[in-house]
Design an enzyme around this catalytic site. Structure first.
Site, PDB file in Angstrom:
ATOM      1  N   GLU A   1     -15.602  -6.897  35.825  1.00 31.23           N
ATOM      2  CA  GLU A   1     -16.109  -6.244  35.568  1.00 31.23           C
ATOM      3  C   GLU A   1     -16.987  -5.093  36.229  1.00 31.23           C
ATOM      4  O   GLU A   1     -17.831  -4.493  35.976  1.00 31.23           O
ATOM      5  CB  GLU A   1     -16.443  -5.016  33.904  1.00 31.23           C
ATOM      6  CG  GLU A   1     -15.303  -6.760  32.924  1.00 31.23           C
ATOM      7  CD  GLU A   1     -15.980  -5.510  31.677  1.00 31.23           C
ATOM      8  OE1 GLU A   1     -17.374  -5.273  31.268  1.00 31.23           O
ATOM      9  OE2 GLU A   1     -15.248  -6.136  30.665  1.00 31.23           O
TER      10      GLU A   1
ATOM     11  N   GLU B   1     -10.078 -10.545  28.663  1.00 24.06           N
ATOM     12  CA  GLU B   1     -10.827 -10.147  27.043  1.00 24.06           C
ATOM     13  C   GLU B   1     -10.285  -9.918  26.025  1.00 24.06           C
ATOM     14  O   GLU B   1      -9.826  -7.969  26.827  1.00 24.06           O
ATOM     15  CB  GLU B   1     -12.324  -9.387  27.696  1.00 24.06           C
ATOM     16  CG  GLU B   1     -13.313 -10.672  28.328  1.00 24.06           C
ATOM     17  CD  GLU B   1     -14.751  -9.641  28.605  1.00 24.06           C
ATOM     18  OE1 GLU B   1     -15.181  -9.163  27.977  1.00 24.06           O
ATOM     19  OE2 GLU B   1     -14.923 -10.462  29.649  1.00 24.06           O
TER      20      GLU B   1
HETATM   21  C1  FCB Z   1     -17.484  -7.345  28.279  1.00 22.67           C
HETATM   22  C2  FCB Z   1     -18.304  -8.271  28.471  1.00 22.67           C
HETATM   23  C3  FCB Z   1     -18.463  -8.895  28.169  1.00 22.67           C
HETATM   24  C4  FCB Z   1     -18.677  -8.618  26.971  1.00 22.67           C
HETATM   25  C5  FCB Z   1     -17.599  -8.014  26.328  1.00 22.67           C
HETATM   26  C6  FCB Z   1     -17.889  -6.930  24.374  1.00 22.67           C
HETATM   27  O1  FCB Z   1     -18.104  -5.358  28.538  1.00 22.67           O
HETATM   28  O2  FCB Z   1     -17.666  -8.719  29.988  1.00 22.67           O
HETATM   29  O3  FCB Z   1     -19.337  -9.943  28.594  1.00 22.67           O
HETATM   30  O4  FCB Z   1     -20.216  -8.162  26.351  1.00 22.67           O
HETATM   31  O5  FCB Z   1     -17.483  -6.979  26.732  1.00 22.67           O
END
Ligand code: FCB
Length: 462
Positions: free
Chosen positions: A166, A344
């Site tokens: 990110e 994620e």
């Molecule tokens: C993302 C991050 C991760 C975690 C999730 C909930 O933005 O990459 O580290 O905090 O959110």
């Protein structure tokens, strides 16, 4: 029975990051990172929580790998803490730090879990922040050296490498909004940081390819689908702006070799555009093997005023599985049908432990089920989706929210550090076993049926 069965080579994983779970913040020669420094300043984190101990994964990694094995997890995405390896970001490597990751990786391989390594998940060495952090082009070289060292040391054991997690959050939250370390409110530096992050990614991909390493390399972006609140022209434009800011500012240079024009013009007018040197965009565009997508929800955008680019909107966050589908289809359409991993996806809930040590996190099961089904639909419709990493394996330190947001499928009692499997952990194990979702065995339905029976029983007793 409706079946959502995934391709045979689809990979089911879980994700974490170093600072959020490891603890042992100053052990065995580890140097200070920007997050170590930030959390130690009172008032920055909810409840003044710190990641000093976190889940103590540094000492309990074997137990955590055993949990993954029990859940039949196929791949584990974790990050390397740069300051464990190079306490000041460069110089002599710290043997003990390296040993930890080697042990972890060996333990994973023994359990037949594929290691997926993120090189940078936000914990920059503080010593490098002191020379300007990501807004200083000089640190790119240090990142390359760190990456090279990790490639050489872990060469044939890592299944996939992720350069950055990110980058937009690193740049915007760290340098423009003042929310994450270094907590600056300097848009010029933020846009420079974003460019330097992308450039460092490109350099490391080039290096990886030059070294002819096994394994694959990519980057994880937090992307979302942006929808206008109302069908007004003003909102449509606001949505387009937000899309350039959040998504395309990263996607376009990575795949097309340019920055989106509307935002670039805006930055130029304000004199806050990044300095771009000759060849930079070529480097950023170095082909990657896959794109990692972190998806949580959609953005709904409403025009406020047009004095600034970024504040031209109101954002609403809600669960929205259809957004995952829309996003995947859009990437396929606009960005070369690149192989994708969802790196994620997950939800935080106020999980409660019952007296008999259970966590009935039905809402998480629902969230996961709905998103996994949408991922399946995207594959059905031609997206080259290769894997899914659930965020997160265990409850952990959720940045500025401290321990108040539980994202895990494994509950952590932060007093005793005991791990307890939530219902969602078993749900996910079944998804992996079935390589997808068999509608009629879904826990949600089972529970709905139980509820119906309960109501019927009560009704009958009258
Ligand atoms: C993302 C991050 C991760 C975690 C999730 C909930 O933005 O990459 O580290 O905090 O959110």
């Amino acid at each position: 029975m409706k079946k959502y069965i995934f391709p045979n080579d689809f990979i089911w994983g879980v994700a974490t990051s170093a600072y959020q779970i490891e603890g042992a913040w100053n052990e065995d020669g580890k140097g200070e990172s920007i997050w170590d420094k930030f959390v130690h300043q009172k008032g920055n984190i909810e409840n003044n929580d710190t990641g000093d101990v976190a889940c103590d994964h540094y000492h309990r990694y074997k137990e955590d790998v055993q949990i993954m094995k029990k859940l039949e997890i196929q791949a584990y995405r974790f990050s390397i803490s740069w300051t464990r390896i190079f306490p000041k970001g460069f110089g002599e490597p710290n043997k003990k730090g390296l040993e930890f990751y080697k042990n972890l990786i060996n333990c994973l391989l023994e359990s037949k879990i594929r290691p997926v390594v993120t090189l940078y998940h936000w914990d920059l060495p503080q010593a490098l922040q002191e020379i300007g952090g990501w807004s200083n082009r000089k640190i790119i070289k240090h990142f390359e050296n760190f990456a090279k060292f990790m490639f050489e040391e872990l060469e044939d054991k890592v299944y996939m490498w992720i350069t950055h997690n990110e980058p937009s959050l690193v740049a915007y939250c760290g340098y423009a909004f003042g929310e994450h370390p270094p907590a600056l409110k300097d848009p010029k530096k933020a846009m420079q940081a974003a460019h330097n992050l992308l450039l460092s990614h490109g350099k490391v991909v080039q290096l990886f390819k030059d070294m002819k390493l096994k394994g694959k390399i990519g980057i994880s972006l937090n992307l979302s689908t942006i929808y206008p609140k109302r069908r007004f022209r003003k909102d449509l434009i606001a949505a387009k702006r937000q899309d350039e800011f959040k998504n395309r500012w990263f996607l376009d240079p990575l795949f097309k070799g340019f920055y989106p024009s509307m935002l670039f013009k805006f930055l130029k007018k304000k004199n806050i555009e990044p300095n771009i040197e000759k060849g930079d965009l070529e480097t950023i565009k170095t082909p990657i093997d896959f794109l990692g997508i972190n998806y949580y929800s959609r953005d709904i955008v409403k025009a406020i005023d047009d004095s600034t680019f970024v504040e031209y909107m109101g954002i609403e966050h809600k669960k929205y599985p259809q957004g995952l589908y829309d996003l995947l289809i859009r990437i396929k359409r606009d960005y070369e049908n690149i192989p994708i991993y969802i790196t994620e996806n997950g939800i935080h809930l106020k999980d409660k432990l019952t007296k008999d040590n259970k966590v009935h996190d039905i809402k998480r099961i629902e969230y996961l089920e709905e998103h996994i089904k949408k991922a399946w639909e995207a594959i059905r419709d031609g997206v080259k989706l290769k894997g899914y990493f659930l965020w997160s394996l265990i409850d952990n330190f959720e940045w500025t929210y401290g321990y108040s947001r539980r994202f895990g499928i494994v509950y952590v009692d932060f007093k005793t550090l005991k791990r307890i499997l939530k219902d969602s952990a078993y749900f996910y194990r079944d998804v992996i076993r079935n390589n997808g979702i068999l509608e009629n065995v879904s826990l949600k339905e089972k529970q709905l049926n139980e509820l119906k029976q309960k109501i019927a029983r009560r009704f009958n007793s009258f």
